[in-house]
Each structure stands twice: as structure tokens, then as C-alpha cells.
Design an enzyme around this catalytic site. Structure first.
Site, mmCIF file in Angstrom:
data_model
loop_
_atom_site.group_PDB
_atom_site.id
_atom_site.type_symbol
_atom_site.label_atom_id
_atom_site.label_comp_id
_atom_site.label_asym_id
_atom_site.label_seq_id
_atom_site.Cartn_x
_atom_site.Cartn_y
_atom_site.Cartn_z
ATOM 1 N N THR A 67 0.844 -1.187 0.000
ATOM 2 C CA THR A 67 0.000 0.000 0.000
ATOM 3 C C THR A 67 0.886 1.246 0.000
ATOM 4 O OG1 THR A 67 -0.124 -0.142 2.420
ATOM 5 C CG2 THR A 67 -1.926 -1.136 1.155
ATOM 6 N N TYR A 68 0.252 2.408 -0.066
ATOM 7 C CA TYR A 68 0.990 3.673 -0.181
ATOM 8 C C TYR A 68 1.978 3.831 0.966
ATOM 9 C CZ TYR A 68 1.755 8.589 -1.333
ATOM 10 O OH TYR A 68 2.313 9.787 -1.691
ATOM 11 N N MET A 69 3.220 4.201 0.614
ATOM 12 C CA MET A 69 4.303 4.159 1.604
ATOM 13 C C MET A 69 4.554 5.494 2.309
ATOM 14 S SD MET A 69 5.250 4.438 -1.632
ATOM 15 C CE MET A 69 5.912 5.844 -2.497
ATOM 16 N N ARG A 70 3.703 6.481 2.051
ATOM 17 C CA ARG A 70 3.827 7.739 2.799
ATOM 18 C C ARG A 70 2.585 7.883 3.681
ATOM 19 N NH1 ARG A 70 8.234 10.461 1.495
ATOM 20 N NH2 ARG A 70 9.216 10.096 -0.538
#
Length: 199
Positions: A67-70
Site C-alpha cells: 500500500t501507499y508508503m507515505r
């Protein structure tokens, strides 16, 4: 102390549990990737971007693996938690699945909950499924993310700890000394069977 008379004065035994840690946020991923892989923050994010954007998995085509890493959220969808619990039961056994889903809440003020924690897109897509498709850096980081997420839904580790106080009376000096020793034994590994927070 070589000529001292020794006597065990106290033995204390206790059982304790160790809880798994939350799945990764951006900052904890960077910290753990440095501790365990010696990846700089820049390198970690560059590899995570590749895993997020997607890689070719042969007949499965191009798939995003995480999933989105930020994100600074530690929350995970109920659907994925249930998938992870099913995987754990299949691979480790029912005892490794806690009675209820573990829920992690970000306590930091102003934490953004728009995204989930950093997690694999499928609990069942483990390293055996990916080893022929990922390069070394991609595999190392994916394994770290995958293990941290799956372990976060596993049972506590159970530990027996023993501490001992020993009195030493030295006839030569006429002085008394108090010595201590302690140790612990893991009686049930729980999440530690998969993931250790130590480097």
C-alpha cells in the site's frame, strides 16, 4: 569473593507476555530498514516506491505489492486483518491467532488516517511466491514489510523470567556482598516465530 560462602537468598519467577508491534508507518519503516538492512531513508523510499507502483509477476502481470508508503497511520482494513489471520492459522496453527483482531491506533496528535499502515496488498503473497520476480533490495524490503504486518496480527509471545539474589559472606574481609542474576526463557514464541523487533 573466591573464599566467600554463598547462599541463595531469593528466587523470583514470573510469567510475562510480549506484544507485537504495530505495522509500519513511513518513519518506523525508515528506522527499521536502517537497523536491519542498513538502507538509508532515501534508499528505503525509492525501493518502496517500486513495490507500490508494481512489478511484473510473470503470468499474474503487473501488480502493486504494498500500500501507499507515505503514511503516519497504523490502522489496517478489517478485510486485510481477516486475511492475515487466515494465513496465520494455515501456516502456524490456531494458537498463533489471537481471539480478536488487533487494532492499532496512532496516538500522535494530528496523525493522518487517510491511508492505511504500510502493508502488503495480499497476506498470501509471501516470499516464496515472489523470489523469482524481485531483485535483492526489493525482496529484503518487501520481506520486512510483510513480516511486520503479519506478525502484528499474531498472538503474544509468552516468557518465563527468573531472577536470583545471592548472598556472599567473605570471611577474609569480613564483608558481605549481594549478587544478582536473571534470565528468561520463551515458552511460546507467538509473533516472535516470524518477526523480532531487535536488529
Amino acid at each position: 569473593l573466591e573464599s566467600a560462602a554463598y547462599k541463595v537468598s531469593k528466587v523470583n519467577k514470573k510469567q510475562s507476555k510480549r506484544h507485537p508491534v504495530a505495522p509500519f508507518t513511513t518513519s518506523t519503516l525508515q528506522q527499521e530498514a536502517w537497523l536491519k538492512l542498513r538502507f538509508t531513508a532515501k534508499r528505503t523510499m525509492a525501493v518502496a516506491q517500486q513495490l507500490y507502483e508494481g512489478l511484473s509477476l510473470g503470468s499474474d502481470g503487473q501488480l502493486g505489492l504494498i500500500t501507499y508508503m507515505r503514511t503516519d497511520s497504523t490502522s489496517v482494513s478489517t478485510e486485510f486483518c481477516n486475511e492475515a489471520r487466515t494465513y496465520i492459522a494455515e501456516k502456524f496453527g490456531a494458537r498463533y491467532v489471537p481471539t480478536s483482531t488487533r487494532i492499532y491506533r496512532k496516538k500522535a496528535k494530528g496523525a493522518q488516517e487517510a491511508h492505511e499502515a504500510i502493508r502488503p496488498t495480499s497476506a498470501h503473497r509471501d516470499m516464496d511466491n515472489l523470489k523469482s520476480h524481485l531483485n535483492g533490495e526489493q525482496m529484503k524490503l518487501y520481506e520486512l514489510i510483510w513480516k511486520r504486518m503479519i506478525a502484528s496480527q499474531m498472538s503474544d509471545a509468552e516468557i518465563d523470567s527468573t531472577s536470583v539474589l545471592i548472598e556472599a559472606d567473605s570471611h577474609a574481609s569480613g564483608q558481605g556482598y549481594l549478587l544478582g542474576a536473571s534470565g528468561s526463557v520463551i515458552t511460546f514464541p507467538g509473533f516472535l516465530a516470524l518477526y523480532s523487533v531487535d536488529p
